[in-house]
Each structure stands twice: as structure tokens, then as C-alpha cells.
Design a protein around this motif. Structure first.
Motif, PDB file in Angstrom:
ATOM      1  N   THR A   1     -13.675   2.061  -1.835  1.00 28.37           N
ATOM      2  CA  THR A   1     -12.470   1.232  -1.797  1.00 28.37           C
ATOM      3  C   THR A   1     -12.640  -0.024  -2.657  1.00 28.37           C
ATOM      4  OG1 THR A   1     -13.243   0.091   0.195  1.00 28.37           O
ATOM      5  CG2 THR A   1     -11.836   2.042   0.508  1.00 28.37           C
TER       6      THR A   1
ATOM      7  N   GLU B   1      -4.824  -2.087   2.176  1.00 22.21           N
ATOM      8  CA  GLU B   1      -5.032  -1.444   0.886  1.00 22.21           C
ATOM      9  C   GLU B   1      -6.250  -0.520   0.938  1.00 22.21           C
ATOM     10  OE1 GLU B   1      -4.520  -0.458  -3.172  1.00 22.21           O
ATOM     11  OE2 GLU B   1      -3.180  -1.249  -1.622  1.00 22.21           O
TER      12      GLU B   1
ATOM     13  N   LYS C   1      -5.897   3.368  -0.045  1.00 21.36           N
ATOM     14  CA  LYS C   1      -6.726   4.037  -1.052  1.00 21.36           C
ATOM     15  C   LYS C   1      -7.305   5.337  -0.515  1.00 21.36           C
ATOM     16  CE  LYS C   1      -8.174   0.114  -3.930  1.00 21.36           C
ATOM     17  NZ  LYS C   1      -9.330  -0.538  -4.580  1.00 21.36           N
TER      18      LYS C   1
END
Length: 232
Positions: free
Chosen positions: A48, A59, A63
Motif C-alpha cells: 500500500t 486509501e 488499494k
């Protein structure tokens, strides 16, 4: 396998007595783990974050979902109020409260990372998405997370001391992908001088990575993922 090195950028995470930063050591471990898993036939790992930059919690989850990961492993090396606290821990998601006060405290610390990175919860446009994902978190996801967590915990226990001998559960935001088994591994307490020293050592990092990889491989050997086309 989505590997998630905690913190990064303006968020150093926990800092050890001699100045070792959590964000640095977990990235080093994650890079080693990616290399180790990519050598395993039929397995592919992604990070990530692959350098020192900040990634919001939602986020990190996005991902992993974008590459249709079959497993999400978040790597940390946290601090505790007492310097004598030591040992590795593995956490899975809980939708009904933490399994211990320490697990609740740890989740609150990790969930505050977005605030360090300058993302106020009220201003986060994805906050309602995260709440929806929390509501959608299924019994099956948590069940699978506990299975892989036990495999990993057993292997880590052969490398060093365990803080708890069972997989704990708490409301970690980064574990809330509803369709991906997800665990958070506290590799050691960086606030403990002895464990901070071990975390610096490449040899210990290699042992830890081998334990993580072996636990992951054993999980997939017993719980093979469904075949599907992926966009990587």
C-alpha cells in the motif's frame, strides 16, 4: 496479498527509546515480505506504500480492493504506556467491541493516523463509505481473518515472545474491507528497549518475515482463493 506498512510521511508512528521510528522499520519488513512472497509460486504481493509517504487509512483499504487482494496484512510496531510491555500480537476486526482494553486502546491509536496526516474525520469525503463498509463487514470475513491470524500468530510465536496467545479483535479502520480477510500484526513493542533493538536487526527482520510468509502460505494451502481475473 496486500501488505500494508503502517504510518509513513508526516506520521512516524511510534518512536522507540533510541529513536527508531515505526514507519521505517515496518516498511523495511514489508519490503522483505513482498520479496519473499513474490518468490512463492502462484503468489503475488503488493504494497500500500513502498516508500516514506503518508497514505490515508481508507486509501490503504481501497488499494487492496482495487487489485482484488485475497488477503490484507497490515504491519505495525507499536508503543504502549508501559515500557516493559513486549511481544507480538495479531488482530482481526471486531464489529461488537474490542476483546480487551489493550486492543481497544491500540485500535484508537492506529485509527488516529488520519488525524496526524491532516485528514479530519468530518472533512473526509469517504467517511460515510467507511461506515458503510463497517456495516457490511461480514461474519465470513471476520471468521477467515481469525483463521489466518491464528496461522500467523503460531509462526511468530516460534520467533519471539507473544504479547497475547490468541488473535485479538478491535475496530481497526484499516481492517474494514468487507470482502478481504484482514489482519493487523504488531511485530513487537518498539517502546520496549530490548524489542526496539531486535527490530533494528536484519536477522530478526528476516526471521519475522519467514514466520509471516509461512503463516500466510499455510492459510492459503488450507483455504485456496477462488480463481479470478485481476487488474494489477
Amino acid at each position: 496479498v496486500a501488505i500494508d506498512p503502517g504510518h509513513g510521511g508526516e506520521d512516524p508512528g511510534a518512536i522507540g527509546p533510541s529513536g527508531l521510528r515505526e514507519k521505517d522499520v515496518v516498511l523495511a519488513i514489508a519490503l522483505r515480505l513482498r520479496e519473499r512472497l513474490n518468490r512463492t509460486p502462484g503468489m503475488r504481493a503488493m504494497l500500500t506504500r513502498d516508500a516514506d509517504y503518508f497514505v490515508p487509512l481508507h486509501e490503504r483499504v481501497r488499494k487492496a480492493r482495487r487489485v482484488q487482494a485475497d488477503l490484507f496484512v497490515s504491519i505495525h510496531a507499536d508503543a504502549f504506556m508501559r515500557r516493559e510491555a513486549r511481544g507480538a500480537s495479531v488482530y482481526a476486526l471486531s464489529t461488537t467491541g474490542a476483546t480487551s482494553a489493550a486492543a481497544r486502546w491500540m485500535a484508537q491509536r492506529e485509527n488516529a493516523s488520519d488525524l496526524v496526516g491532516g485528514i479530519p474525520v468530518a472533512a473526509n469525503g469517504d467517511a460515510h463509505v467507511m461506515r458503510a463498509m463497517f456495516d457490511m463487514s461480514t461474519t465470513a470475513q471476520i471468521k477467515d481473518s481469525l483463521v489466518v491470524g491464528r496461522e500467523v500468530l503460531e509462526r511468530i510465536g516460534q520467533v519471539g515472545h507473544l504479547h497475547k496467545r490468541q488473535v485479538e479483535q478491535a475496530g481497526f479502520a484499516v481492517l474494514k474491507a468487507p470482502d478481504i480477510p484482514s489482519i493487523l500484526v504488531e511485530t513487537a513493542f518498539i517502546s520496549n528497549p530490548d524489542e526496539e533493538r531486535k527490530l533494528r536487526e536484519p536477522r530478526y527482520q528476516r526471521q519475522l518475515v519467514e514466520a509471516l510468509a509461512t503463516g500466510i502460505e499455510r492459510y492459503f494451502a488450507r483455504n485456496p482463493p477462488l480463481a479470478r481475473n485481476r487488474t494489477l
